[in-house]
Each structure stands twice: as C-alpha cells, then as structure tokens.
Design an enzyme around this catalytic site. Structure first.
Site, PDB file in Angstrom:
ATOM      1  N   TYR A  53     -15.532  -4.020  10.513  1.00  0.00           N
ATOM      2  CA  TYR A  53     -14.607  -2.957  10.907  1.00  0.00           C
ATOM      3  C   TYR A  53     -15.170  -1.571  10.631  1.00  0.00           C
ATOM      4  O   TYR A  53     -14.810  -0.604  11.321  1.00  0.00           O
ATOM      5  CB  TYR A  53     -13.247  -3.162  10.232  1.00  0.00           C
ATOM      6  CG  TYR A  53     -12.527  -4.348  10.811  1.00  0.00           C
ATOM      7  CD1 TYR A  53     -11.870  -4.262  12.035  1.00  0.00           C
ATOM      8  CD2 TYR A  53     -12.545  -5.583  10.167  1.00  0.00           C
ATOM      9  CE1 TYR A  53     -11.242  -5.363  12.592  1.00  0.00           C
ATOM     10  CE2 TYR A  53     -11.924  -6.694  10.719  1.00  0.00           C
ATOM     11  CZ  TYR A  53     -11.275  -6.578  11.923  1.00  0.00           C
ATOM     12  OH  TYR A  53     -10.665  -7.680  12.480  1.00  0.00           O
ATOM     13  N   GLN A  86      -2.075  -2.449  22.144  1.00  0.00           N
ATOM     14  CA  GLN A  86      -2.719  -3.490  21.352  1.00  0.00           C
ATOM     15  C   GLN A  86      -4.030  -2.980  20.760  1.00  0.00           C
ATOM     16  O   GLN A  86      -4.664  -3.683  19.979  1.00  0.00           O
ATOM     17  CB  GLN A  86      -2.982  -4.721  22.221  1.00  0.00           C
ATOM     18  CG  GLN A  86      -1.720  -5.345  22.798  1.00  0.00           C
ATOM     19  CD  GLN A  86      -2.021  -6.472  23.760  1.00  0.00           C
ATOM     20  OE1 GLN A  86      -2.696  -7.449  23.401  1.00  0.00           O
ATOM     21  NE2 GLN A  86      -1.540  -6.360  24.980  1.00  0.00           N
ATOM     22  N   ASN A  87      -4.437  -1.780  21.146  1.00  0.00           N
ATOM     23  CA  ASN A  87      -5.716  -1.234  20.707  1.00  0.00           C
ATOM     24  C   ASN A  87      -5.598  -0.611  19.321  1.00  0.00           C
ATOM     25  O   ASN A  87      -4.563  -0.055  18.958  1.00  0.00           O
ATOM     26  CB  ASN A  87      -6.209  -0.191  21.705  1.00  0.00           C
ATOM     27  CG  ASN A  87      -6.409  -0.786  23.087  1.00  0.00           C
ATOM     28  OD1 ASN A  87      -6.686  -1.974  23.225  1.00  0.00           O
ATOM     29  ND2 ASN A  87      -6.245   0.028  24.122  1.00  0.00           N
ATOM     30  N   ASP A  89      -7.898   1.695  18.214  1.00  0.00           N
ATOM     31  CA  ASP A  89      -8.559   3.004  18.205  1.00  0.00           C
ATOM     32  C   ASP A  89      -7.518   4.112  18.307  1.00  0.00           C
ATOM     33  O   ASP A  89      -6.315   3.862  18.423  1.00  0.00           O
ATOM     34  CB  ASP A  89      -9.571   3.092  19.350  1.00  0.00           C
ATOM     35  CG  ASP A  89      -8.921   2.857  20.717  1.00  0.00           C
ATOM     36  OD1 ASP A  89      -8.071   3.672  21.121  1.00  0.00           O
ATOM     37  OD2 ASP A  89      -9.242   1.847  21.380  1.00  0.00           O
ATOM     38  N   HIS A 104      -1.352  -3.833  16.706  1.00  0.00           N
ATOM     39  CA  HIS A 104      -2.351  -4.585  15.938  1.00  0.00           C
ATOM     40  C   HIS A 104      -3.018  -3.760  14.847  1.00  0.00           C
ATOM     41  O   HIS A 104      -4.058  -4.155  14.331  1.00  0.00           O
ATOM     42  CB  HIS A 104      -3.395  -5.172  16.885  1.00  0.00           C
ATOM     43  CG  HIS A 104      -2.824  -6.182  17.829  1.00  0.00           C
ATOM     44  ND1 HIS A 104      -3.470  -6.582  18.985  1.00  0.00           N
ATOM     45  CD2 HIS A 104      -1.666  -6.881  17.786  1.00  0.00           C
ATOM     46  CE1 HIS A 104      -2.721  -7.489  19.619  1.00  0.00           C
ATOM     47  NE2 HIS A 104      -1.630  -7.668  18.901  1.00  0.00           N
ATOM     48  N   ALA A 214      -8.291   1.312  34.460  1.00  0.00           N
ATOM     49  CA  ALA A 214      -7.346   2.262  33.868  1.00  0.00           C
ATOM     50  C   ALA A 214      -7.698   3.704  34.214  1.00  0.00           C
ATOM     51  O   ALA A 214      -6.818   4.508  34.558  1.00  0.00           O
ATOM     52  CB  ALA A 214      -7.312   2.072  32.355  1.00  0.00           C
TER      53      ALA A 214
END
Length: 231
Positions: A53, A86-87, A89, A104, A214
C-alpha cells in the site's frame, strides 16, 4: 436542487493511469489477494502488506484527475452531487468534488489496529513501529476482504435519494457494492458509462448505456444533464 449520485469504480481511476488492482488472474499487482488484501495476510506478513500500500500511495503523486473526474466536479454547479466510489485514491477530491463516500477506504489515511480503530490522515509510508497515540500499530485505512464495509449503509441511503444515478468504471458485478443499484427509486434515470458494459438496456429500468471510457463518456453525459438540456 436535484440530487445526482455517482457510483464509480476502478475504470474511473484507470483513465488517470492507476492500474486496477485485480487482473484476470485474480492477482493484485502480482500478489495473491490473500497476501495483501485480507486481515490474515496482514497478520502473517505486515511488512509486505504495508509495502504494497505504500507503493500505491506513492503512485498518487504521479497521476492527476482525468476529464471524467473534472466533469463530475463541475456537476456540483447544477446538482447536489454525491460520489460513492469503490476507489481508494483521492482523484475525485482533487478534481473538486466535495461529497465523496469511499466504500473501500482511503490510501491517504491510516487506521489504528487497536480496539478503537481510530483513523488519521496519512500521506507518507506506513512502516512497522508507526503507532497511534494509544501505542497500537497503524495499518492502511482499507477495507480488506472479509471485513465489513462501514460506509455501505450510508451509500444505500444516498442512492435511494437520487434523482439521477450514474454508474461509471465498475461492472457492478461484485457485491456488496453491486447491490447499491437496487436502492434506486423506480423511474429514476440511470446512466451506465462503460466501454464494455455488463448491463443490458431495460435491466434496471430507465437505463441508458454510454459505451465510452470514463474520461470520454462523462463529459458528454455531463453536458447533456445540465439543467435546460434534454437527457
């Protein structure tokens, strides 16, 4: 002001150069999911998980919001806009979106492994020995497989209030996030922006599919949804 809700997934960030974690082989950046995205993996080898991470966090400085992120941020001029992502960042926030729910977790936060699970802003690497004020080791503020999704109920409530719903960058095939679309009120317009959609027109009622990435599809859709325009 009408309420616009956006459900965004990995494809949203992919257009900014962030690779989706999980590939066709089920690996996350070359690692089995069990090693880097479960509580058991963290207990077995916390250093490996922290490093995984830390690399993801460092990557954020190398990418920028794309035209899709910017288009959604501008929609706040016309709609009470909430993004349920769900990202992990911060690209939605950096684009200017002010209401973002991270299902998340977030890379730029750390969480105590102690019983209070306190959360802290965190922009550097997390290493063994980094502790909360109570002396417990810090971990990434990420919802791993097998853990509860604490923001899920709030996301369901937001989705149920939507006057317009957009799904972008996610197949909506993975639960529990995939279940959010079922909270949409009957008759609410639903737009699905994806180059390879896994939904069929009519599947959820009032569904329109925009077969674009997107960064391409969202500016087109945002232009159509401006008040006074049709769509």
């Amino acid at each position: 002001m009408k309420r616009l809700v956006v459900l965004s997934g990995a494809g949203m960030s992919a257009d900014s150069g962030i690779r989706t974690f999980r590939d066709a082989g089920g690996l996350w950046e070359g690692h089995p999911v069990e090693q880097v995205a479960t509580p058991e993996g963290f207990r077995q080898d916390p250093r490996r998980v922290l490093d995984f991470y830390n690399q993801r966090r460092r990557q954020l400085s190398e990418v920028a919001p794309n035209k899709g992120h910017l288009a959604l941020a501008k929609m706040e001029q016309h709609y009470h806009t909430t993004i349920v992502t769900q990202n992990v960042d911060d690209l939605h926030e950096r684009a200017g979106s002010s209401r973002v729910l991270h299902l998340h977790g977030e890379l730029l936060k750390a969480r105590s492994t102690g019983p209070n699970a306190r959360v802290f802003p965190w922009f550097e690497d997390i290493v063994l020995g980094d502790t909360c004020p109570d002396g417990f080791q810090l971990r990434p503020h990420i919802v791993w497989f097998g853990e509860e999704v604490p923001m899920l109920q709030r996301a369901a409530e937001v989705t149920a209030q939507a006057d317009v719903l957009i799904i972008v960058g996610t197949s909506m095939q993975v639960y529990p996030a995939a279940g959010l679309v079922h909270y949409k009120k009957e008759g609410v317009p639903l737009y699905f922006v994806d180059p390879d959609p896994q939904m069929a027109p009519g599947e959820h009622g009032n569904l329109e599919i925009i077969r674009e990435r997107a960064s391409v599809g969202l500016p087109i859709l945002a232009n159509r949804l401006r008040p006074g325009d049709s769509g």
